[in-house]
Scaffold this active site. Structure first.
Site, PDB file in Angstrom:
ATOM      1  CG  ASP A  42      -1.818   1.187   1.314  1.00 51.95           C
ATOM      2  OD1 ASP A  42      -2.942   1.076   0.791  1.00 51.95           O
ATOM      3  OD2 ASP A  42      -1.428   2.238   1.872  1.00 51.95           O
ATOM      4  CE1 TYR A  47       0.379   7.834   2.731  1.00 50.95           C
ATOM      5  CE2 TYR A  47       0.941   5.583   2.130  1.00 50.95           C
ATOM      6  CZ  TYR A  47       0.086   6.479   2.734  1.00 50.95           C
ATOM      7  OH  TYR A  47      -1.054   6.020   3.343  1.00 50.95           O
ATOM      8  CE  LYS A  72      -3.898   4.556   0.846  1.00 54.85           C
ATOM      9  NZ  LYS A  72      -2.441   4.488   1.097  1.00 54.85           N
ATOM     10  CG  HIS A 105      -4.872   9.532   0.458  1.00 59.77           C
ATOM     11  ND1 HIS A 105      -3.517   9.500   0.237  1.00 59.77           N
ATOM     12  CD2 HIS A 105      -5.036   9.080   1.730  1.00 59.77           C
ATOM     13  CE1 HIS A 105      -2.901   9.045   1.322  1.00 59.77           C
ATOM     14  NE2 HIS A 105      -3.808   8.796   2.241  1.00 59.77           N
TER      15      HIS A 105
END
Ligand SMILES: NC(=O)c1ccc[n+]([C@@H]2O[C@H](COP(=O)([O-])OP(=O)(O)OC[C@H]3O[C@@H](n4cnc5c(N)ncnc54)[C@H](OP(=O)(O)O)[C@@H]3O)[C@@H](O)[C@H]2O)c1
Length: 277
Positions: A42, A47, A72, A105
């Site tokens: 994931d 990120y 996401k 997200h």
């Protein structure tokens, strides 16, 4: 590893999370997580580590088709053209021509949900994404998203650990044929000092992390995400399919939930959360 089936998607019940793992550490730990047995990774645009996740997967020796990969779309990319462009960028960084699951997200009311869901469906139709879903949606938004989507949504990724009761969202997801993917399983470290969890762990000769992850995946339709930068912990966290919690132990862990248990609720992103029934 067992899988969860939701609206046509078969998803490994335990996924390796990469939030707050900087790129260089991703290059170290993701191959180790794959070696330990994780087959579900994931990540997210926000990120900042998709390139390293892609590099780690590509050089891992595990075939791409054997890995369930989620990313996401960040909330700033929800307008149609930016959305499509951002997914292309994600695929380039991830060094793959498709992801298994693409999520919105967080909710973002600045762009109509119809536009967001339309873009999700468009990239799915184009074969860039196998399955689509949402994250951090309340039941009202989930219902709207389900109604707007041509392809079925397969999951809502939400905060889920022993201190938060998510029954309302889980019930709504089930009714829509969707899974729930739980994040923050370790409740930001709070679980490690919990006497109830320590006692159950001791009884099974397992760690608290293993008990919490087992509690998550032992629930029908729940997928658990687990993050660590330690190889030893990755090996430990994947070893949760060789024991089972009793009904009493499951109930005792559920009973730890309280009204103030939510940890993640960023201003400007969080919707009005559902209250536990
Ligand atoms: N959709 C969203 O908005 C959202 C939000 C948050 C997270 N997520 C996803 O969910 C994933 C999991 O959430 P999370 O990152 O908060 O991680 P988590 O799995 O709840 O773990 C939290 C912390 O527990 C420690 N830990 C893990 N296994 C352990 C063990 N066996 N023994 C002792 N400590 C252990 C880890 O520290 P060490 O690394 O030092 O081992 C980690 O920092 C994320 O990585 C991300 O992919 C999604």
């Amino acid at each position: 590893m067992h899988t969860v089936t939701a609206n046509g998607a078969t998803i490994p019940a335990l996924g390796f999370g990469t939030f707050r793992i900087p790129g260089p550490e991703v290059l170290n730990i993701v191959p180790q997580a794959l070696k330990a047995g994780f087959r579900h990774i994931d990540t997210a645009q926000i990120y900042g580590n998709e390139a390293e996740v892609g590099q780690a997967i590509a050089s891992s020796g595990v075939a791409r088709r054997d890995i369930f990969l989620t990313t996401k779309v960040w909330v700033d990319n929800y307008r149609h053209d930016a959305f499509i462009r951002s997914v292309e960028e994600s695929l380039t960084k991830l060094k793959t021509d498709y992801v298994d699951l693409l999520l919105l997200h967080w909710p973002n009311g600045a762009v109509s949900l119809a536009e967001q869901i339309g873009a999700l469906n468009e990239v799915r139709k184009a074969g860039k994404v196998r399955h689509i879903g949402v994250s951090n949606f309340n039941t009202t938004l989930m219902a709207e998203a389900v109604k707007l989507s041509d392809a079925p949504l397969v999951t809502n990724q939400i905060e889920y650990h022993p201190y938060i009761n998510q029954d309302v969202v889980i019930d709504a997801a089930k009714k829509a044929g969707m899974a729930v993917t739980g994040y923050y399983g370790m409740a930001d470290g709070k679980v490690f000092s919990d006497v109830v969890l320590k006692d159950i762990a001791a009884r099974h000769g397992k760690s608290v992390a293993q008990v919490v992850l087992r509690w998550l995946v032992q629930q029908d339709g729940i997928i658990a995400l687990s993050k660590t930068v330690s190889e030893a912990r990755a090996i430990q966290n994947v070893a949760i399919f060789d024991f089972a919690l009793t009904a009493e132990e499951m109930a005792a862990i559920h009973a730890l939930a309280n009204a103030d248990g939510r940890i993640v609720s960023p201003d400007g992103l969080a919707p009005i959360w559902d209250k536990a029934a």
